[in-house]
Design an enzyme around this catalytic site. Structure first.
Site, PDB file in Angstrom:
ATOM      1  N   ARG A   1       5.333 -13.148   9.806  1.00  0.00           N
ATOM      2  CA  ARG A   1       6.237 -11.829   9.229  1.00  0.00           C
ATOM      3  C   ARG A   1       7.300 -11.730  10.304  1.00  0.00           C
ATOM      4  O   ARG A   1       7.537 -12.474  11.141  1.00  0.00           O
ATOM      5  CB  ARG A   1       5.126 -10.778   9.708  1.00  0.00           C
ATOM      6  CG  ARG A   1       4.671 -10.724  11.197  1.00  0.00           C
ATOM      7  CD  ARG A   1       3.485  -9.629  10.918  1.00  0.00           C
ATOM      8  NE  ARG A   1       3.826  -8.257  10.559  1.00  0.00           N
ATOM      9  CZ  ARG A   1       3.304  -7.570   9.847  1.00  0.00           C
ATOM     10  NH1 ARG A   1       2.301  -8.065   9.088  1.00  0.00           N
ATOM     11  NH2 ARG A   1       3.797  -6.361   9.472  1.00  0.00           N
TER      12      ARG A   1
ATOM     13  N   LYS B   1       4.395   0.620  11.113  1.00  0.00           N
ATOM     14  CA  LYS B   1       4.509   1.932  10.359  1.00  0.00           C
ATOM     15  C   LYS B   1       4.010   3.192  11.186  1.00  0.00           C
ATOM     16  O   LYS B   1       4.679   4.167  11.238  1.00  0.00           O
ATOM     17  CB  LYS B   1       3.532   2.010   9.123  1.00  0.00           C
ATOM     18  CG  LYS B   1       3.890   1.287   7.942  1.00  0.00           C
ATOM     19  CD  LYS B   1       3.080   1.478   6.630  1.00  0.00           C
ATOM     20  CE  LYS B   1       3.291   0.507   5.565  1.00  0.00           C
ATOM     21  NZ  LYS B   1       2.317   0.203   4.740  1.00  0.00           N
TER      22      LYS B   1
ATOM     23  N   GLU C   1       0.950  -1.194   0.164  1.00  0.00           N
ATOM     24  CA  GLU C   1      -0.022   0.016   0.005  1.00  0.00           C
ATOM     25  C   GLU C   1       0.800   0.925  -0.007  1.00  0.00           C
ATOM     26  O   GLU C   1       1.882   1.406   0.825  1.00  0.00           O
ATOM     27  CB  GLU C   1      -0.652   0.097   1.265  1.00  0.00           C
ATOM     28  CG  GLU C   1      -2.246   0.086   1.250  1.00  0.00           C
ATOM     29  CD  GLU C   1      -3.129   0.273   2.332  1.00  0.00           C
ATOM     30  OE1 GLU C   1      -3.531   1.012   2.866  1.00  0.00           O
ATOM     31  OE2 GLU C   1      -2.867  -1.036   3.013  1.00  0.00           O
TER      32      GLU C   1
HETATM   33  P1  ATP Z   1      -0.244  -1.672   6.860  1.00  0.00           P
HETATM   34  O1  ATP Z   1      -0.222  -2.068   8.568  1.00  0.00           O
HETATM   35  O2  ATP Z   1      -0.205  -0.179   6.832  1.00  0.00           O
HETATM   36  O3  ATP Z   1      -1.268  -2.401   6.106  1.00  0.00           O
HETATM   37  P2  ATP Z   1       1.682  -3.529   6.011  1.00  0.00           P
HETATM   38  O4  ATP Z   1       3.103  -3.496   6.832  1.00  0.00           O
HETATM   39  O5  ATP Z   1       1.076  -4.680   5.706  1.00  0.00           O
HETATM   40  O6  ATP Z   1       1.194  -2.429   6.751  1.00  0.00           O
HETATM   41  P3  ATP Z   1       1.604  -3.230   3.301  1.00  0.00           P
HETATM   42  O7  ATP Z   1       2.185  -2.178   2.233  1.00  0.00           O
HETATM   43  O8  ATP Z   1       0.339  -3.850   3.306  1.00  0.00           O
HETATM   44  O9  ATP Z   1       2.249  -2.878   4.612  1.00  0.00           O
HETATM   45  O10 ATP Z   1       2.473  -4.621   3.097  1.00  0.00           O
HETATM   46  C1  ATP Z   1       3.211  -5.081   1.700  1.00  0.00           C
HETATM   47  C2  ATP Z   1       3.600  -6.529   1.786  1.00  0.00           C
HETATM   48  O11 ATP Z   1       4.743  -6.622   2.717  1.00  0.00           O
HETATM   49  C3  ATP Z   1       2.362  -7.479   2.516  1.00  0.00           C
HETATM   50  O12 ATP Z   1       2.194  -8.589   1.542  1.00  0.00           O
HETATM   51  C4  ATP Z   1       2.716  -7.797   3.735  1.00  0.00           C
HETATM   52  O13 ATP Z   1       2.322  -9.002   4.107  1.00  0.00           O
HETATM   53  C5  ATP Z   1       4.217  -7.613   3.652  1.00  0.00           C
HETATM   54  N1  ATP Z   1       5.070  -7.318   5.207  1.00  0.00           N
HETATM   55  C6  ATP Z   1       4.666  -6.242   5.727  1.00  0.00           C
HETATM   56  N2  ATP Z   1       5.100  -6.276   6.872  1.00  0.00           N
HETATM   57  C7  ATP Z   1       5.879  -7.655   7.115  1.00  0.00           C
HETATM   58  C8  ATP Z   1       6.897  -8.024   8.017  1.00  0.00           C
HETATM   59  N3  ATP Z   1       7.272  -7.509   9.044  1.00  0.00           N
HETATM   60  N4  ATP Z   1       7.532  -9.092   7.550  1.00  0.00           N
HETATM   61  C9  ATP Z   1       7.047  -9.904   6.278  1.00  0.00           C
HETATM   62  N5  ATP Z   1       6.262  -9.332   5.559  1.00  0.00           N
HETATM   63  C10 ATP Z   1       5.723  -8.070   5.992  1.00  0.00           C
HETATM   64 MG    MG Z   2      -1.176  -4.362   4.852  1.00  0.00          MG
END
Ligand code: ATP
Ligand code: MG
Length: 599
Positions: free
Chosen positions: A299, A309, A64
């Site tokens: 994750r 974030k 996102e």
């Molecule tokens: P938000 O909480 O704003 O949704 P997010 O960390 O999920 O934040 P995205 O931009 O939706 O951010 O994430 C993009 C991709 O990165 C998604 O597929 C998510 O699963 C993966 N991702 C985010 N944080 C992690 C993490 N700590 N470890 C592994 N993958 C991650």
């Molecule tokens: Mg997300």
């Protein structure tokens, strides 16, 4: 063309994991062999006109664009792009921009930079740009209408509070909405009124009609469209209804012919809805079968690091760090500025592997990968970070007044035989800078460096014998005194004639360069700074940044920004990407030679 699959031998060297096993099994079974690809995302009719898909698998990284990517995203990028690379596939970069309120082009650009910098590419024949989920709004709307027509969705006009209560909870089944029995024709008309702006924000939602008694709350008629008057960065004011993430995401995957949709574990409970939606849209012929499948992995949780974030934004907004690219931040821009290399992050992702169980990775694992990535590539240099002057009192007498003796050292001491290794040049004279703690007036037990009567080697120079020191009125040592022993220069026949108890690093006063060195350390003192709702700001490390004025050897005079070095005895350093310029030398400490946090 898509890249050929990595030869079996190279794949065999990589540790297997459950995702690799799933993909290898799908390839062996030909699960996706019948897919076609029309060169761009689209529905079943679009892809039917295409060729058999040249990509053996398709994965995607779908951020996102609402913030800077961090080390957790780096893991996800390495997994998705790495699998596509290894199995003759393609990985799509897709901006998941279906939420109208949150996007920003600043983030879009930083995400593009981050993926490229990590060493990956999403381009494929006919398509060199990243995809945008908002380009699929028309199709999503059409999919919603087709669900309505087939009796699989209805417009609910309960108040949000009624909806919440009637959803039930873990112990209590939900209650059907009074609007659930509307006919497809009624629903279609009402949904079009939602689209045409006849209803206020929040007055109605479109819901999938599944099962209000399902033990999985996500299957209790989830909302799939809501009314929201907001200007979207891509589609402007075309829409006043927007799809919910859980509805939009599977459709985005399907239009892009994704085979393996890999996400983090918190989406596990959404998988039944993902499959339900794919089945319904394939059934009515809108989407091409076989549909993508979702797989979840745990994750990344990294000790001493925060990846939320919101909390990272708080660190920036409250001035706890100097921006998103502060070298202490776990953002990709921060890690890059700190001196982490793409190779070190790829190695890290490979080493921590992919599993379905939540665990914490120790920060030292990341630092270890950095050391491995730089060990044989970062040129060595001498730097004195806490300088005190050493005066060789007999220098003029035995070497000649004001004499400067040229010295050399290899830039890479352990390079492969035959490899071309640059030589570093510097000079030794009567005065050199040494580390303050390389001298002790009264040596502690076992101390092998400078103390009166002891002999050490100035690395790459001569053996010297310490004679004492001078102090100022406060007792602070101002100069260390020693005599040089002629004919002991490194690399000359006499070098072994006098035994030195240690070799210390130094920089000539005559040719040394002044540099700003930013000594970074972990941002938090607590291994899990935000676990269990703790106040992470209370765990900020007060010593996470110390700026020192150092002296570095003259071979570093013209190095570009972003260049990596190993300062002998001190660790790995990089010239700062932002501030190292115009003759000003600025180095960031990446990490020490050893883990100093280990207990
Ligand atoms: P938000 O909480 O704003 O949704 P997010 O960390 O999920 O934040 P995205 O931009 O939706 O951010 O994430 C993009 C991709 O990165 C998604 O597929 C998510 O699963 C993966 N991702 C985010 N944080 C992690 C993490 N700590 N470890 C592994 N993958 C991650
Ligand atoms: Mg997300």
């Amino acid at each position: 063309m898509t890249k050929p699959a990595t030869p079996a031998t190279e794949q065999d060297n990589k540790p297997s994991n459950f995702l690799r096993q799933i993909i290898e099994n799908d390839l062996a079974q030909g699960t996706y062999a019948s897919r076609r690809w029309a060169g761009s995302p689209g529905d079943a009719a679009h892809h039917a006109k295409g060729e058999p898909d040249p990509a053996k698998i398709r994965t995607r990284f779908p951020p996102e664009p609402n913030g800077y990517l961090h080390v957790g995203h780096a893991k996800s990028i390495c997994i998705n792009f790495g699998l596509a690379r290894d199995y003759g596939g393609v990985c799509h970069l897709r901006f998941d921009d279906t939420n109208p309120e949150k996007e920003d082009t600043e983030y879009v650009n930083s995400i593009i930079d981050a993926v490229k910098w990590l060493g990956f590419s999403w381009s494929q024949p006919g398509n060199y740009a990243a995809y945008q989920a908002s380009d699929y709004f028309d199709f999503m709307y059409r999919a919603a209408e087709s669900l309505i027509e087939a009796g699989h969705a209805y417009v609910d006009e309960q108040t949000p509070e009624e909806m919440r209560v009637n959803r039930g909870d873990f112990s209590k089944p939900g209650v059907n909405s009074p609007f659930r029995a509307r006919t497809p024709a009624e629903n279609l008309a009402r949904f079009r009124e939602m689209r045409d702006g006849k209803l206020a924000d929040g007055a109605a939602v479109l819901r999938a009609k599944i099962d209000m008694a399902s033990p999985n709350i996500n299957m209790r008629d989830p909302a799939i469209y809501r009314i929201r008057r907001a200007t979207h960065h891509n589609t402007g004011d075309t829409w006043c209804i927007y799809p919910m993430y859980t509805f939009a995401h599977p459709i985005e995957d399907a239009l892009e012919q994704i085979t393996h949709s890999i996400c983090t574990l918190e989406f596990e409970d959404q998988r039944p809805f993902y499959d339900w939606l794919m089945d319904r849209l394939c059934e009515c012929g809108l989407l091409a079968a076989p549909a993508p499948k979702q797989y979840e992995f745990s994750r990344l949780n990294l000790t001493y690091v925060i990846t939320s974030k919101r909390k990272l934004a708080q660190l920036v907004n409250e001035g706890k760090v100097n921006g998103w690219d502060d070298p202490r931040m776990p953002t990709i821009v921060g890690l890059r500025r700190r001196g982490y290399t793409p190779e070190s992050l790829q190695l890290f992702a490979e080493r921590i592997g992919v599993t379905k169980s939540d665990s914490w990775i120790d920060y030292s694992t990341l630092e270890g990968c950095l050391r491995e990535s730089l060990e044989n590539t970062a040129h060595r240099a001498m730097a004195v970070l806490d300088p005190v002057k050493l005066v060789l009192t007999n220098w003029d007498e035995v070497m000649g007044a004001d004499h400067l003796e040229p010295c050399t050292q290899p830039a890479l001491p352990h390079a492969d035989e035959g490899a071309e290794v640059p030589t570093r040049h510097f000079k030794i004279g009567k005065e050199v800078w040494i580390e303050r703690d390389d001298f002790a007036e009264v040596p502690p037990k076992g101390y092998k460096r400078l103390y009166p009567g002891n002999k050490v080697r100035l690395k790459g120079g001569y053996v010297i014998e310490c004679t004492g020191c001078t102090k100022d009125a406060n007792g602070l040592i101002t100069e260390v005194l020693a005599t040089v022993i002629p004919d002991t220069k490194s690399g000359t026949p006499g070098s072994a004639t006098v035994k030195a108890s240690a070799a210390i690093t130094w920089v000539g006063v005559n040719d040394g360069l002044q540099a700003e060195v930013r000594m970074y350390d972990r941002l938090f003192t607590d291994a899990q700074p935000d676990a269990g709702g703790k106040d992470f700001l209370a765990a900020l490390n007060p010593d996470s940044l110390k700026v020192v004025t150092a002296y570095v050897e003259p071979s570093l005079a013209n190095v570009p920004a972003g260049a990596h070095f190993q300062f002998e005895r001190h660790g790995y350093f990089v010239t700062d990407r932002m501030d190292h310029a115009g003759g000003k030398l600025v180095f960031n400490k990446i990490t020490g030679l050893k883990d100093t946090w280990a207990k």
